[in-house]
Design an enzyme around this catalytic site. Sequence first.
Site, short mmCIF file in Angstrom:
data_model
loop_
_atom_site.label_atom_id
_atom_site.label_comp_id
_atom_site.label_asym_id
_atom_site.label_seq_id
_atom_site.Cartn_x
_atom_site.Cartn_y
_atom_site.Cartn_z
N HIS A 263 36.13 20.58 14.22
CA HIS A 263 35.54 21.68 13.46
C HIS A 263 34.03 21.53 13.49
O HIS A 263 33.51 20.61 14.15
CB HIS A 263 36.10 21.70 12.02
CG HIS A 263 36.00 20.36 11.33
ND1 HIS A 263 34.80 19.76 11.03
CD2 HIS A 263 36.97 19.50 10.92
CE1 HIS A 263 35.03 18.60 10.44
NE2 HIS A 263 36.34 18.41 10.36
N GLU A 264 33.36 22.40 12.78
CA GLU A 264 31.88 22.41 12.82
C GLU A 264 31.26 21.08 12.37
O GLU A 264 30.17 20.74 12.79
CB GLU A 264 31.34 23.54 11.93
CG GLU A 264 31.18 24.86 12.65
CD GLU A 264 30.23 24.79 13.85
OE1 GLU A 264 29.11 24.26 13.72
OE2 GLU A 264 30.62 25.26 14.93
N GLY A 265 31.96 20.36 11.50
CA GLY A 265 31.44 19.05 11.07
C GLY A 265 31.32 18.11 12.27
O GLY A 265 30.28 17.48 12.48
N HIS A 266 32.40 18.05 13.07
CA HIS A 266 32.35 17.22 14.28
C HIS A 266 31.26 17.72 15.22
O HIS A 266 30.49 16.94 15.78
CB HIS A 266 33.69 17.28 15.02
CG HIS A 266 34.87 16.75 14.26
ND1 HIS A 266 35.87 17.56 13.80
CD2 HIS A 266 35.19 15.48 13.90
CE1 HIS A 266 36.79 16.82 13.19
NE2 HIS A 266 36.40 15.56 13.22
N GLN B 72 44.97 3.06 11.46
CA GLN B 72 44.30 3.40 10.20
C GLN B 72 45.14 4.27 9.28
O GLN B 72 44.67 4.72 8.24
CB GLN B 72 42.94 4.04 10.47
CG GLN B 72 42.96 5.42 11.10
CD GLN B 72 41.57 5.89 11.46
OE1 GLN B 72 40.99 5.45 12.44
NE2 GLN B 72 41.00 6.80 10.67
N GLY C 24 29.70 11.08 10.05
CA GLY C 24 29.44 12.07 9.01
C GLY C 24 29.31 11.44 7.63
O GLY C 24 30.04 10.50 7.29
N SER D 10 39.66 18.07 8.91
CA SER D 10 40.87 18.45 9.67
C SER D 10 42.05 18.60 8.72
O SER D 10 42.98 19.35 8.99
CB SER D 10 41.17 17.38 10.72
OG SER D 10 40.02 17.13 11.50
N ARG D 11 42.01 17.88 7.59
CA ARG D 11 43.14 17.92 6.65
C ARG D 11 43.13 19.17 5.77
O ARG D 11 44.13 19.44 5.09
CB ARG D 11 43.15 16.67 5.77
CG ARG D 11 43.54 15.42 6.56
CD ARG D 11 43.79 14.23 5.66
NE ARG D 11 44.43 13.14 6.38
CZ ARG D 11 43.80 12.06 6.83
NH1 ARG D 11 42.51 11.90 6.64
NH2 ARG D 11 44.47 11.13 7.48
P1 PAJ Z 1 37.53 12.20 12.06
O1 PAJ Z 1 38.13 12.42 10.73
O2 PAJ Z 1 37.99 13.06 13.21
O3 PAJ Z 1 35.97 12.33 11.92
C1 PAJ Z 1 35.12 12.07 13.01
C2 PAJ Z 1 33.69 12.08 12.50
O4 PAJ Z 1 33.37 13.39 12.01
C3 PAJ Z 1 33.47 11.10 11.34
O5 PAJ Z 1 32.23 10.43 11.51
C4 PAJ Z 1 33.46 12.03 10.14
O6 PAJ Z 1 32.71 11.52 9.05
C5 PAJ Z 1 32.80 13.25 10.73
N1 PAJ Z 1 33.06 14.44 9.90
C6 PAJ Z 1 34.27 14.88 9.46
N2 PAJ Z 1 34.11 15.96 8.66
C7 PAJ Z 1 32.78 16.21 8.60
C8 PAJ Z 1 31.98 17.18 7.93
N3 PAJ Z 1 32.52 18.12 7.17
N4 PAJ Z 1 30.63 17.11 8.09
C9 PAJ Z 1 30.07 16.15 8.86
N5 PAJ Z 1 30.78 15.20 9.52
C10 PAJ Z 1 32.11 15.23 9.39
O7 PAJ Z 1 36.59 9.65 10.91
C11 PAJ Z 1 37.39 9.58 11.83
O8 PAJ Z 1 37.78 10.67 12.54
C12 PAJ Z 1 38.04 8.27 12.26
O9 PAJ Z 1 38.17 7.44 11.16
C13 PAJ Z 1 37.25 7.56 13.40
C14 PAJ Z 1 35.84 7.19 12.97
C15 PAJ Z 1 37.21 8.45 14.66
C16 PAJ Z 1 37.99 6.25 13.77
O10 PAJ Z 1 39.30 6.49 14.15
#
Ligand code: PAJ
Length: 283
Positions: free
Chosen positions: A36-39, A63, A148, A187-188
């Site tokens: 999503h946009e956060g990623h 995890q 993030g 994502s959730r």
């Molecule tokens: P995931 O939940 O896919 O998140 C990947 C990265 O995107 C993380 O650094 C997370 O903090 C960031 N992220 C998620 N939502 C965000 C948002 N709304 N704004 C900014 N950044 C956001 O976090 C993981 O995956 C896993 O734990 C991982 C680090 C990949 C290890 O498996």
Amino acid sequence: MSLRVARSIAALRRYVTAARSRGQKIGFVPTMGALHEGHLSLVRRARKDNACVVVSIFVNPLQFGPQEDYRRYPRTLARDRTMLADACDCLFVPDARQMYGPEFRTHVEVQGWSDVWCGESRPGHFRGVATVVAKLFNIVQPDQAYFGHKDIQQALLIRRMSEDLSFPVKIRILPTVREPDGLAMSSRNAYLSHEHRQQATVISRALDEAVKTVREGNRDAEVVIGRVRQRLRQASEASVEYIGIMDPVTLDKVRMVERSSILLLAVRFGNTRLIDNCVLGES
Ligand code: PAJ
């Protein structure tokens, strides 16, 4: 340039070695997909800072607890690939057998930080995160890696681990990207029913309330947490797992709020657990 997809550790290493031999800096964004946009905000920043950007998508079984959502975690690879087409250079998508062979038995533990806050209700979670990120850092060998603020405990723990184990990587922590109504992208969020999705906006309002409370001169952590709890009660379906205020250097609970103190919380709506946080001294 077209997006390269590496499915094996060897292929990814070849790609990165070639980039490095051209003198390129490597930026790395680890993810579990369902982008999503956060990623994408992390990927864009990596693009700005580095000539070569690698994104990984790996739903890391280590995890997830036995009762958690590993099996039903959203997997949307075709869509993710399209979203990344112009945003990064190489997508790394290893499968679980490659990451964890049958004899795998080595783990990374950031002592004392894995069982506090989110770790309290998710035993083993941060050990799984630290282990997979250490592995990914060894495979990709990035100059900079992007995380993030939304998952602040995770980001700080990765930074601690990188310093403790002397990984030559700079950890960048970028702001939380939110939906227009304030809900932190995750994502959730896709798990939420319509009703829960509407009620979930209470979380960012509660964080705003906390910042406002501090700005009004209240520095007593209990007072600030009390206001947040009160605000969350407006959502009938919200069930608070924890609310706390921590020091970003030690992760310890604080009694009196400082400029850098972080309020963090986990709230459940039905089976869906949402987390969010804010720095209290920032306007
Ligand atoms: P995931 O939940 O896919 O998140 C990947 C990265 O995107 C993380 O650094 C997370 O903090 C960031 N992220 C998620 N939502 C965000 C948002 N709304 N704004 C900014 N950044 C956001 O976090 C993981 O995956 C896993 O734990 C991982 C680090 C990949 C290890 O498996």
